[in-house]
Design a protein around this motif. Structure first.
Motif: not given
Length: 539
Positions: A428, A431-432, A444, A461-462, A464, A479
């Motif tokens: 991704t 986040m949203n 991110r 998830v971005c 990380r 996550t």
């Protein structure tokens, strides 16, 4: 890179094999460029004539191959001899310029390309019109977007004679047009349909019409004939913004014309808007001289030629498909014919993959069906990019990475060397996400360190960081940052163990069962390998 000039004494020394109706032009041009060292022809009287005229040697073919002073050969022999002569020249360590076609069978051509690449030699095919100033300018107009998105291309190559018996009109006339069309389309076609007529011989076509369909929406056709009342050599390119015509039968100042015609839609009906043709300024030059110079410069610089062996192989695949279509009276699909078009550094791109401008691809990398690499992305050496993969824009992927089918690597994601991405794993970048809210400025960054493995259908998830040689199990959702060597599973993912460099799960002794490497805990959630010096001390 130095530019070869007329009578340049530093040009690579070349022998021309074949002094027939076209070979004599190669002899003349390589002599003018100061590169001609020898002429070869099975007709010894002809060879002696040209030897005397240009003051060069006239050896036999085996002598030429054995002469270390001759760096390259130009082959203008009958097409059925190309595969054998090119093979012999490459095995003798010579760079090779061969007139079209590269060979008569795709499998033969593929072996020639492989041999040249294995030996680091230049293999160039004589697709002359790729070196014509008018076509070079036309291709630039297409690449710069002056014509807009391409709609269709058609080419006519017509004349009265020369009638041949060793090949039909498709193989004799069409290679040049196919080469130009592939260069404009930027890929190989997905299907070919050829129809022909046989007037002078029951098995040798005198006229053919070839239809080409490309995955990017471009269509093209090539009409060739040696039973035509007048000579015509014309290439027409239709774009959504403008049209261009390359007519080689006109004077230089008229050879390339731009027509900024347009279509306006009024009340739901198309309304054509004609505009005056605009001649495109060209610098007059002899295409064959430019082609010969390009070969010599490629040899001198140790780089691939514009019409290198892979480009010649792509044209050969279309010719072979066209011949099968002509014989079967049906369309031939090329979905399973892997012919890369963009391989200047010896990488592979399937015809049904799309590579944007500004992309860098390392040597040995393979990119397969339906994948798309967007602008300004960089892919390292010896990577494997599977089917239906999307990369970029502005993404960096290291060396020796493997990305399996149906993976999208978005902006902000960086893969270091040796990363494995399993089928349909997901990165991704926000986040949203919302479809109605633009959040490109909220991307991110995600960093996947060297040697990491991401299993099928896993989600990262971005924002990380995945540590070196970590292992993300199939279906896991990451996550949080992942430490090096961690084995992660679950939703959300948690560490359930450790893995070594080879990907094998480590037991309580922290010794790799495959490689014998030894590891130790260096903190509550940190693993490191024991160095060789420490192992010797312990021993």
């Amino acid at each position: 890179m130095r530019q070869l000039q007329e009578n340049a004494v530093s040009a690579p020394r070349i022998a021309v094999a074949g002094c027939g109706y076209w070979g004599i032009n190669l002899v003349r041009n390589f002599a003018a460029l100061g590169a001609l060292a020898a002429v070869i022809d099975p007709r010894r009287g002809v060879a002696a004539e040209f030897s005397a005229k240009y003051q060069v040697a006239a050896p036999e073919w085996p002598q030429t191959l054995a002469d270390p002073a001759i760096e390259a050969v130009a082959i203008a022999a009958p097409a059925e001899q190309h595969a054998r002569m090119v093979t012999e020249a490459l095995e003798a360590g010579k760079h090779v310029f061969v007139e079209k076609p590269l060979a008569l069978r795709h499998a033969e051509g593929a072996r020639l390309v492989e041999e040249a690449e294995k030996r680091g030699l230049v293999l160039m095919v004589g697709h002359l019109l790729q070196y014509h100033a008018a076509f070079i300018k036309m291709r630039a107009l297409v690449r710069e977007g002056v014509l807009g998105r391409l709609r269709y291309v058609y080419s006519n190559r017509l004349n009265f004679g020369k009638v041949r018996r060793e090949e039909n009109i498709l193989w004799s006339f069409a290679p040049h047009d196919i080469s130009m069309i592939l260069a404009l389309a930027g890929e190989s076609p997905v299907s070919v349909h050829t129809e022909g007529s046989f007037y002078l011989h029951p098995s040798i076509a005198d006229t053919t019409t070839m239809h080409l369909r490309f995955a990017n929406g471009v269509n093209a056709h090539v009409y060739v004939s040696w039973l035509h009342p007048f000579k015509e050599q014309k290439l027409v390119v239709i774009g959504e913004k403008a049209m261009a015509v390359f007519d080689d039968g006109l004077p230089w100042q008229q050879k390339l014309t731009l027509f900024p015609h347009s279509i306006d839609w009024i009340d739901g009906q198309p309304e054509p808007r004609k505009a005056a043709g605009q001649p495109v300024e060209l610098t007059e030059s002899e295409p064959l001289r430019d082609e010969c110079r390009h070969f010599l410069e490629s040899v001198a610089a140790g780089r691939s030629a514009r019409t290198d062996g892979r480009e010649g192989l792509a044209v050969l695949a279309v010719l072979e498909a066209g011949q099968r279509s002509l014989e079967s009276r049906s369309s031939v699909h090329l979905l399973d014919v892997a012919v890369p078009l963009k391989a200047p550094d010896r990488f592979f791109v399937h015809p049904l993959a799309a590579i944007d401008d500004g992309v860098e691809i390392g040597k040995g990398t393979r990119i397969w069906h339906f994948s798309h690499v967007l602008k300004n992305s960089r892919i390292g050496k010896n990577c494997v990019i599977g089917q239906n993969v999307c990369i970029g824009p502005d993404v960096t992927i290291g060396d020796r990475c493997k990305i399996q089918n149906n993976v999208s690597v978005y902006p902000g994601v960086t893969l270091e060397d040796g990363v494995f991405c399993g089928p349909s794993c997901v990165f991704t970048n926000v986040m949203n996400p919302r479809a109605e809210i633009e959040r490109k400025n909220e991307f991110r960054p995600t960093l996947v360190k060297r040697g990491a493995t991401i299993g099928a259908n896993a989600t990262i998830v971005c924002g990380r960081r995945l540590g070196e040689y970590c292992f993300i199990a199939a279906g896991a959702v990451v996550t949080k940052d992942v430490p090096p060597f961690a084995l992660m599973a679950g939703v959300p993912a948690r560490r359930i163990g450790w893995v070594g460099h080879s990907g094998e799960r480590l037991g309580k002794d922290l010794v790799c069962p495959r490689e014998g490497r030894r590891y130790r805990l260096a903190g509550p959630d940190r693993l490191e390998e024991i160095s060789s010096r420490e192992k010797e001390t312990v021993a």
